[in-house]
Design a protein around this motif. Structure first.
Motif, PDB file in Angstrom:
ATOM      1  N   GLY A   1       0.821  -1.209   0.000  1.00 45.36           N
ATOM      2  CA  GLY A   1       0.000   0.000   0.000  1.00 45.36           C
ATOM      3  C   GLY A   1       0.852   1.254   0.000  1.00 45.36           C
ATOM      4  O   GLY A   1       2.086   1.195   0.149  1.00 45.36           O
ATOM      5  N   GLY A   2       0.191   2.411  -0.184  1.00 45.70           N
ATOM      6  CA  GLY A   2       0.890   3.704  -0.236  1.00 45.70           C
ATOM      7  C   GLY A   2       1.626   3.871  -1.551  1.00 45.70           C
ATOM      8  O   GLY A   2       1.740   2.924  -2.334  1.00 45.70           O
ATOM      9  N   THR A   3       2.123   5.084  -1.798  1.00 46.69           N
ATOM     10  CA  THR A   3       2.804   5.284  -3.088  1.00 46.69           C
ATOM     11  C   THR A   3       4.285   4.947  -3.004  1.00 46.69           C
ATOM     12  O   THR A   3       4.824   4.307  -3.897  1.00 46.69           O
ATOM     13  N   ASN A   4       4.907   5.378  -1.909  1.00 47.11           N
ATOM     14  CA  ASN A   4       6.334   5.067  -1.791  1.00 47.11           C
ATOM     15  C   ASN A   4       6.651   4.423  -0.464  1.00 47.11           C
ATOM     16  O   ASN A   4       6.078   4.813   0.529  1.00 47.11           O
ATOM     17  N   PRO A   5       7.476   3.410  -0.457  1.00 51.75           N
ATOM     18  CA  PRO A   5       8.344   2.920  -1.532  1.00 51.75           C
ATOM     19  C   PRO A   5       7.667   1.956  -2.515  1.00 51.75           C
ATOM     20  O   PRO A   5       8.344   1.432  -3.401  1.00 51.75           O
ATOM     21  N   ALA A   6       6.345   1.725  -2.385  1.00 54.32           N
ATOM     22  CA  ALA A   6       5.715   0.693  -3.229  1.00 54.32           C
ATOM     23  C   ALA A   6       6.006   0.914  -4.718  1.00 54.32           C
ATOM     24  O   ALA A   6       6.434  -0.012  -5.429  1.00 54.32           O
ATOM     25  N   ALA A   7       5.807   2.150  -5.199  1.00 51.73           N
ATOM     26  CA  ALA A   7       5.991   2.412  -6.630  1.00 51.73           C
ATOM     27  C   ALA A   7       7.446   2.158  -7.034  1.00 51.73           C
ATOM     28  O   ALA A   7       7.722   1.621  -8.116  1.00 51.73           O
ATOM     29  N   ARG A   8       8.360   2.534  -6.149  1.00 53.06           N
ATOM     30  CA  ARG A   8       9.796   2.349  -6.444  1.00 53.06           C
ATOM     31  C   ARG A   8      10.112   0.853  -6.576  1.00 53.06           C
ATOM     32  O   ARG A   8      10.804   0.432  -7.497  1.00 53.06           O
ATOM     33  N   TYR A   9       9.580   0.060  -5.665  1.00 53.50           N
ATOM     34  CA  TYR A   9       9.839  -1.385  -5.715  1.00 53.50           C
ATOM     35  C   TYR A   9       9.209  -1.997  -6.980  1.00 53.50           C
ATOM     36  O   TYR A   9       9.777  -2.905  -7.592  1.00 53.50           O
ATOM     37  N   LEU A  10       8.020  -1.493  -7.349  1.00 52.26           N
ATOM     38  CA  LEU A  10       7.378  -2.029  -8.559  1.00 52.26           C
ATOM     39  C   LEU A  10       8.240  -1.759  -9.784  1.00 52.26           C
ATOM     40  O   LEU A  10       8.470  -2.650 -10.605  1.00 52.26           O
ATOM     41  N   ARG A  11       8.735  -0.536  -9.874  1.00 55.78           N
ATOM     42  CA  ARG A  11       9.579  -0.185 -11.026  1.00 55.78           C
ATOM     43  C   ARG A  11      10.834  -1.056 -11.042  1.00 55.78           C
ATOM     44  O   ARG A  11      11.239  -1.575 -12.084  1.00 55.78           O
ATOM     45  N   ALA A  12      11.444  -1.221  -9.843  1.00 56.47           N
ATOM     46  CA  ALA A  12      12.688  -2.016  -9.768  1.00 56.47           C
ATOM     47  C   ALA A  12      12.410  -3.466 -10.158  1.00 56.47           C
ATOM     48  O   ALA A  12      13.209  -4.091 -10.879  1.00 56.47           O
ATOM     49  N   ALA A  13      11.277  -4.005  -9.707  1.00 58.44           N
ATOM     50  CA  ALA A  13      10.966  -5.406 -10.017  1.00 58.44           C
ATOM     51  C   ALA A  13      10.763  -5.580 -11.521  1.00 58.44           C
ATOM     52  O   ALA A  13      11.303  -6.513 -12.135  1.00 58.44           O
ATOM     53  N   LEU A  14      10.013  -4.661 -12.141  1.00 57.71           N
ATOM     54  CA  LEU A  14       9.760  -4.758 -13.588  1.00 57.71           C
ATOM     55  C   LEU A  14      11.076  -4.616 -14.362  1.00 57.71           C
ATOM     56  O   LEU A  14      11.346  -5.382 -15.297  1.00 57.71           O
ATOM     57  N   ALA A  15      11.879  -3.635 -13.937  1.00 59.11           N
ATOM     58  CA  ALA A  15      13.152  -3.403 -14.634  1.00 59.11           C
ATOM     59  C   ALA A  15      14.073  -4.610 -14.492  1.00 59.11           C
ATOM     60  O   ALA A  15      14.929  -4.853 -15.348  1.00 59.11           O
ATOM     61  N   ALA A  16      13.911  -5.372 -13.403  1.00 58.37           N
ATOM     62  CA  ALA A  16      14.743  -6.572 -13.208  1.00 58.37           C
ATOM     63  C   ALA A  16      14.148  -7.774 -13.941  1.00 58.37           C
ATOM     64  O   ALA A  16      14.617  -8.902 -13.771  1.00 58.37           O
ATOM     65  N   GLY A  17      13.093  -7.543 -14.720  1.00 60.66           N
ATOM     66  CA  GLY A  17      12.519  -8.624 -15.525  1.00 60.66           C
ATOM     67  C   GLY A  17      11.609  -9.557 -14.735  1.00 60.66           C
ATOM     68  O   GLY A  17      11.418 -10.709 -15.107  1.00 60.66           O
ATOM     69  N   LYS A  18      11.052  -9.033 -13.626  1.00 69.22           N
ATOM     70  CA  LYS A  18      10.139  -9.874 -12.843  1.00 69.22           C
ATOM     71  C   LYS A  18       8.699  -9.484 -13.145  1.00 69.22           C
ATOM     72  O   LYS A  18       8.383  -8.299 -13.337  1.00 69.22           O
TER      73      LYS A  18
END
Ligand SMILES: NC(=O)c1ccc[n+]([C@@H]2O[C@H](COP(=O)([O-])OP(=O)(O)OC[C@H]3O[C@@H](n4cnc5c(N)ncnc54)[C@H](OP(=O)(O)O)[C@@H]3O)[C@@H](O)[C@H]2O)c1
Length: 431
Positions: free
Chosen positions: A83-100
């Protein structure tokens, strides 16, 4: 070589995360029998590892370091239920960028950054699924992006906040005042201590923004969604609405016509025989009108541990089924030519107006004159409760279809009349 299992990193072990962890562990065999592949919980991120939890997770699985999920090459999918915007959004971006692959229940992040995150997912050839972000256990997102894809969607409208629907239901049937019904919702755990996001329509606007993007492939930022909360409603509004054949529901509505979208969240009158009028308590419902399917109604539990877990695990199943290169990820591509987002002033609707006026002859004529000058035609007028001591009466007026800006201007003029004590409420009538 990736294993045939889908290894999952879970971020958050609260209401929803606890449900997801429990189902993956307790129903793991049943799910793998159904889909021929195991969805394996590998790591769980929390803030406070000492907090007592209802879901039993082996101690070694818990971490407070997001990198143990984001940098683990064996974890193929991340579930974000923090929940919440941060760090959730940051983790989402990192996960996608890592190919997950990513599954999230986070409507706020999807409303604010959904299109960018979907584009990022596509660039990295991974799935970003978010069924749980709107309507809890109701499979509205999968249907809009898959089964209803052949349709030109004309409108999406529904009851997408269970807390406000619970409050309105108590006001309608138990004649509770707004503060009483809110307190009851808080006592039962349906409303938070600070209920602003729910009662002011902010939560519904986030969800409507997500739905509008999927329905119209057109971004409608939450701040462009017109919002009215439910705190101005009074018990008599429910009584008068009922006498006129309507229920009052907080609706989230987005419709598209002539290359423009209009989106709004407000309490509105709904004919009692319409299905949305019968959606009570914490239930949610969404009606989609499509060019091929006509009107389809989705109804169910819009929040809570189990329904939301159902949606999250459903997304993981979809990812597990499509693993190992069975085609590109599903994508909502925005329109090449963006549509305009119409302001509320351009809305055409019928209206319910409740006025407190002096109980004397000629009042209605003055009001009718102002409305007539602005091409607002009256459908019905009823004089309600009179107060002999104060020599006032309540006047309830319903109109035929009129333009919002004209009605707002007319009400400003009406409130300046000496015989009008106040314009007590202005609600739209949805047919
Ligand atoms: N609850 C529902 O019915 C429902 C329905 C639909 C969608 N959602 C969405 O689902 C998401 C989760 O809701 P929830 O009700 O499950 O929330 P919750 O009960 O408050 O749980 C949040 C979890 O995330 C962890 N967390 C939060 N911030 C963190 C951080 N910075 N680092 C590591 N861990 C962190 C917390 O850790 P600790 O336990 O250590 O504090 C907790 O386990 C939200 O986006 C919500 O809008 C919820």
């Amino acid at each position: 070589m990736p294993s045939q299992d889908l290894n999952v990193g879970l971020m958050g072990l609260g209401v929803v995360g606890g449900g997801v962890a429990a189902v993956l562990q307790e129903q793991g065999d049943a799910i793998s029998r159904k889909i021929g592949r195991r969805i394996q919980l590998k790591k769980v991120l929390v803030r406070d590892p000492r907090r007592p939890r209802s879901a039993q997770v082996p101690e070694g699985m818990i971490t407070t370091n997001p990198e143990e999920i984001l940098a683990d090459p064996e974890i193929q999918a991340v579930v974000e239920v923090m929940g919440g915007t941060n760090p959730a959004a940051r983790y989402l971006r990192a996960a996608l960028a890592a190919g997950k692959h990513v599954v999230t229940a986070n409507k706020e992040v999807m409303a604010k950054e959904g299109p960018e995150l979907l584009a990022l997912a596509q660039r990295h050839n991974v799935h970003l699924l978010f069924e749980a972000s709107v309507g809890g256990g109701i499979p509205i997102i999968g249907c809009l992006t898959n089964q209803l894809l052949a349709n030109e969607v004309r409108s999406v409208r529904g009851i997408i906040n269970g807390t406000t629907n619970y409050i309105l239901t108590r006001m309608a049937y138990q004649h509770a005042s707004f503060p009483q019904a809110l307190k009851e919702a808080q006592d039962r755990g349906y409303a938070e201590a600070d209920p602003t996001n729910d009662v002011e329509g902010i939560d519904a606007a986030y969800k409507l923004s997500v739905l509008a993007y999927l329905a119209f492939q057109q971004r409608v930022p939450p701040e462009n969604i017109y919002r009215e909360g439910i705190s101005r409603l009074e018990v008599q509004d429910f009584r008068y609405a009922q006498e006129l054949g309507y229920a009052i529901k907080s609706l989230a509505i987005a419709n598209a016509a002539d290359g423009a979208v209009q989106a709004r969240v407000y309490p509105a009158l709904v004919p009692v025989d319409h299905m949305l009028a019968k959606v009570d308590g914490v239930y949610n419902a969404v009606e989609v009108e499509g060019s091929l399917c006509g009107r389809v109604l989705f109804h169910g539990m819009g929040a809570g541990r189990e329904p939301t877990t159902s949606a999250v695990v459903g997304d993981l199943v979809e990812i597990a089924r499509r693993m190992n290169g069975s085609g590109p990820p599903p994508l909502v591509a925005p329109r090449e030519q963006a549509w305009a987002v119409k302001p509320i002033d351009d809305l055409y609707s019928r209206y319910y107006l409740r006025l407190n006026v002096s109980d004397q002859p000629g009042v209605l004529a003055q009001i009718a004159h102002i409305l007539g000058d602005r091409q607002i035609s009256i459908a019905a007028v009823v004089q309600k409760d009179t107060n002999p001591a104060e020599q006032t009466a309540e006047l309830v007026i319903t109109t035929h279809t009129a333009r919002e800006a004209s009605v707002q201007q007319a009400m400003k003029q009406v409130s300046d009349l000496g015989v009008v004590r106040q314009v007590s409420n202005l609600l739209r009538i949805e047919e």
